[in-house]
Design an enzyme around this catalytic site. Structure first.
Site, short mmCIF file in Angstrom:
data_model
loop_
_atom_site.label_atom_id
_atom_site.label_comp_id
_atom_site.label_asym_id
_atom_site.label_seq_id
_atom_site.Cartn_x
_atom_site.Cartn_y
_atom_site.Cartn_z
N CYS A 339 0.81 -1.23 0.00
CA CYS A 339 0.00 0.00 0.00
C CYS A 339 0.84 1.28 0.00
O CYS A 339 0.60 2.17 -0.83
CB CYS A 339 -0.95 0.02 1.19
SG CYS A 339 -1.52 -1.57 1.76
N ARG A 368 6.90 -10.84 5.90
CA ARG A 368 6.31 -10.69 7.22
C ARG A 368 6.90 -11.76 8.14
O ARG A 368 6.96 -12.94 7.78
CB ARG A 368 4.79 -10.82 7.17
CG ARG A 368 4.12 -9.78 6.28
CD ARG A 368 2.62 -9.98 6.20
NE ARG A 368 2.02 -9.08 5.22
CZ ARG A 368 0.74 -9.11 4.86
NH1 ARG A 368 -0.07 -10.01 5.41
NH2 ARG A 368 0.27 -8.26 3.96
N HIS A 390 -4.79 -1.42 -5.70
CA HIS A 390 -5.47 -0.35 -4.99
C HIS A 390 -6.23 0.50 -5.99
O HIS A 390 -5.70 0.85 -7.05
CB HIS A 390 -4.47 0.48 -4.19
CG HIS A 390 -3.82 -0.30 -3.09
ND1 HIS A 390 -2.64 -0.97 -3.26
CD2 HIS A 390 -4.23 -0.56 -1.82
CE1 HIS A 390 -2.33 -1.60 -2.14
NE2 HIS A 390 -3.28 -1.37 -1.25
N LYS A 470 -14.43 -4.52 5.64
CA LYS A 470 -13.82 -5.37 4.61
C LYS A 470 -14.72 -6.55 4.26
O LYS A 470 -15.57 -6.97 5.06
CB LYS A 470 -12.46 -5.89 5.06
CG LYS A 470 -12.50 -6.81 6.27
CD LYS A 470 -11.10 -7.31 6.64
CE LYS A 470 -11.14 -8.17 7.90
NZ LYS A 470 -9.79 -8.68 8.26
#
Length: 643
Positions: A339, A368, A390, A470
């Protein structure tokens, strides 16, 4: 005495004395219900039949016919019964916690000797003895000091530590299953005889650190599964057997797709065949996204700390990030998400409302940190590729863009054989940012899009991200397992944090609405799901090795190579096997590797310009002309979006 008004599901209400229990309410309705009742729902909370009701409430009484409540109670009670059984067999064992999980429960024990498979059998036997005793289950609320003294006297230090971590205003509820006692929030059944003694099984033992801290004591965790009846247990065990056969790690070895190394834990080493599948997925998604108006970009893997401070990751997500410091003492992070990089691209130039919506997509590699114990093949890794995108749009465009994403994601899943898709809508959490007006607009846009698409969905109140609601798309695979894959999130926050704007029709600057969208999600994980769903027998167009042309005799070697070249020219992934081995050996070897089509070639096939065709999963073979087979396989090798 004070009265409470209890409203039942049919809308009728009755007055009861304050402090009435759900058990008393059930018995007041009918003697039969009083005997069958197992728990209640009071004002939306699952309620033990023994707990007093002190204020007006909506109430529903549950029996074993209520699957969700029954399963929760059965699994919770069996955790207690198992712990009791362990301490009856091995009195020196210390108990810790035993929560309900999907399909069952686990309980962590501190015991000097390791549990063995034979021990699990002994524990199961003892559990059935306890169930047959039909011991009463009762509960009391204790003062904190009394509970601590009780567990100190009984040499249960883990329980003492748990109590000390519980907020001071929270009641401490103690439960007895017969003479055995545990600290627990409840609810529970009314006696051990309500448990189905033939519908549970202890599955395995694993190590687990106390409270998940690798610096603390290593405990032994026993897992169990349980259901309301033995047929459901049998079906679950059958599913687990099927899942073991489909395990993508096992099939990945057999098909020579990938492997993992301790030199790079949680990162995939893709072999040629596996990388071919991976690249086919990217090529497919690239075509679908381009057709839907997305523009592909690429952003750096490592970026300065300041960017992650602006996005909020540095302060709220640091424990999951891989950090780096260079020789000039500058802090960087490997990106855990795409993002912020996309925000940089959006902000690079002045935007007008005429440009919106802007759709930016990236096959971005993200990193991650996952605990080593959580890593699981392709399903849970530390380095993975997202089909991330996005969408920047105006508030007026929001609903239409959500609908377009929904239609795209369902179409894509259908191409991969997933038509049973369920959608979860997670709404505003208690701790959130943004105005109620923006949340109303965001949630309304998602709901409207789903309703216009005719989609059924489940609302999860309060489960949204702190910045917006979401959608989660859950796929059901060939053996009934659910996998959460795609997501769509509405975000008013990040554009404001990064100062992103567009010029409106009136000439003013306004922050766009941002949609976070992933369709496969993690490509590594989606690949694992595909392998397990198809048991390694991937659709022909996606198969890592589509055709092997195998010689029956060395005299056919030249024709084998000709067939391979003909198929490759038609866009089919073909390879030759002209080894000096018997054809049955070759067929068996390539079948175990899940090659969809094996073409055998001998004297007859050379003379007739034909091939002997054997398809994976079929015992019979057929002799067909090379021309017909080439045309058939050319079509089968064409991705569904290009047909």
């Amino acid at each position: 005495m004070a009265q409470v008004s209890l409203t039942f599901p049919d809308g009728n209400a009755r007055e009861f004395d304050a402090g009435v229990t759900a058990a008393q309410v059930a018995s007041s309705i009918s003697t039969s219900l009083g005997k069958k009742a197992i728990s209640a729902t009071v004002n939306g909370e699952h309620w033990d039949l023994q707990w007093p009701i002190e204020q007006d409430a909506a109430i529903a009484i549950h029996t074993m016919k209520d699957e969700a409540q029954a399963n929760e109670l059965i699994r919770h009670d069996l955790a207690h019964v198992m712990a009791r059984a362990v301490q009856e067999i091995w009195p020196d064992t210390k108990v810790t916690i035993g929560p309900v999980i999907d399909n069952g429960w686990y309980y962590d024990f501190d015991r000097a000797e390791p549990f063995t498979p034979e021990d699990l059998g002994a524990i199961e036997k003892k559990m059935k003895e306890i169930i047959n005793k039909r011991d009463e289950v009762r509960t009391e609320v204790w003062e904190r000091d009394r509970a601590i003294q009780h567990y100190t006297d009984n040499n249960e230090p883990y329980k003492v530590e748990l109590i000390e971590s519980i907020p001071g205003d929270e009641p401490l509820r103690m439960y007895w299953h017969g003479d055995w006692q545990d600290l627990c929030r409840g609810p529970h059944l009314q006696h051990t005889g309500q448990l189905p003694g033939d519908a549970f099984k202890l599955m395995s033992v694993a190590g687990a650190y106390w409270r998940g801290d690798s610096n603390r004591q290593m405990l032994q965790r026993i897992y169990g599964v349980a259901f309301t009846g033995k047929e459901k247990l049998k079906a679950h065990l059958t599913m687990l057997e099927e899942a073991a056969k489909r395990d993508h790690r096992k099939l990945g070895r057999e098909m020579d797709l990938f492997h993992f190394e301790e030199h790079a834990p949680g990162s995939v080493f893709w072999h040629p065949a596996g990388w071919r599948v991976f690249q086919n997925l990217i090529a497919y998604m690239r075509r679908r996204q381009e057709a839907a108006g997305y523009e592909e970009v690429n952003t750096p893997d490592i970026m300065d700390r300041a960017l992650w401070e602006t996005s909020g990751h540095w302060f709220n997500y640091m424990e999951n990030m891989f950090l780096a410091k260079t020789h000039d003492d500058r802090d960087y992070a490997l990106k855990p998400m795409n993002c912020p990089g996309h925000m940089m691209i959006y902000n690079h130039t002045l935007r007008s409302y005429r440009e919106l919506p802007i759709k930016v997509a990236e096959f971005g590699k993200v990193h991650r940190y996952e605990p080593s114990g959580a890593l699981h093949g392709l399903m849970r890794v530390r380095s993975f590729t997202q089909d991330d995108a996005h969408i920047y749009c105006t508030p007026e465009q929001l609903t239409d863009e959500c609908l377009k994403v929904n239609d795209l994601i369902l179409s894509i899943y259908k191409d991969f054989g997933f038509e049973n898709v369920h959608v979860k809508l997670s709404t505003r959490p208690e701790n959130r940012i943004g105005s109620d007006e923006s949340w109303d607009l965001s949630e309304g846009a998602l709901k409207t899009a789903l309703e216009r698409a005719g989609m059924e969905y489940t609302i999860f109140e309060g489960e949204g991200a702190f910045y917006g609601p979401k959608l989660e798309y859950v796929l059901r695979d060939a053996i009934g397992r659910d996998w959460q894959c795609g997501t769509l999130q509405v975000d008013y926050n990040l554009p404001e944090r990064f100062g992103s704007t567009y010029v409106t029709q009136s000439g003013e600057k306004q922050a766009p609405v941002m949609l976070h969208r992933a369709l496969f999600g993690s490509l590594e994980r989606f690949t694992g799901i595909l392998i397990e769903n198809w048991e390694g027998k991937l659709p022909f167009w996606l198969a890592p090795r589509q055709v092997v042309v195998a010689s029956i005799t060395s005299d056919a070697d030249d024709y084998v190579n000709e067939v391979v070249q003909t198929l490759r020219a038609a866009g089919v992934q073909a390879e030759a096997d002209i080894r000096n081995e018997k054809i049955n050996y070759k067929v068996r070897e390539h079948s175990l590797s899940k090659v969809p089509v094996i073409l055998a070639v001998g004297h007859r096939e050379v003379e007739e310009r034909s091939v002997s065709v054997r398809r994976l999963g079929e015992k019979r073979t057929s002799v067909e002309s090379l021309e017909n087979v080439t045309n058939e396989l050319k079509r089968a090798a064409t991705p569904p979006d290009l047909l």
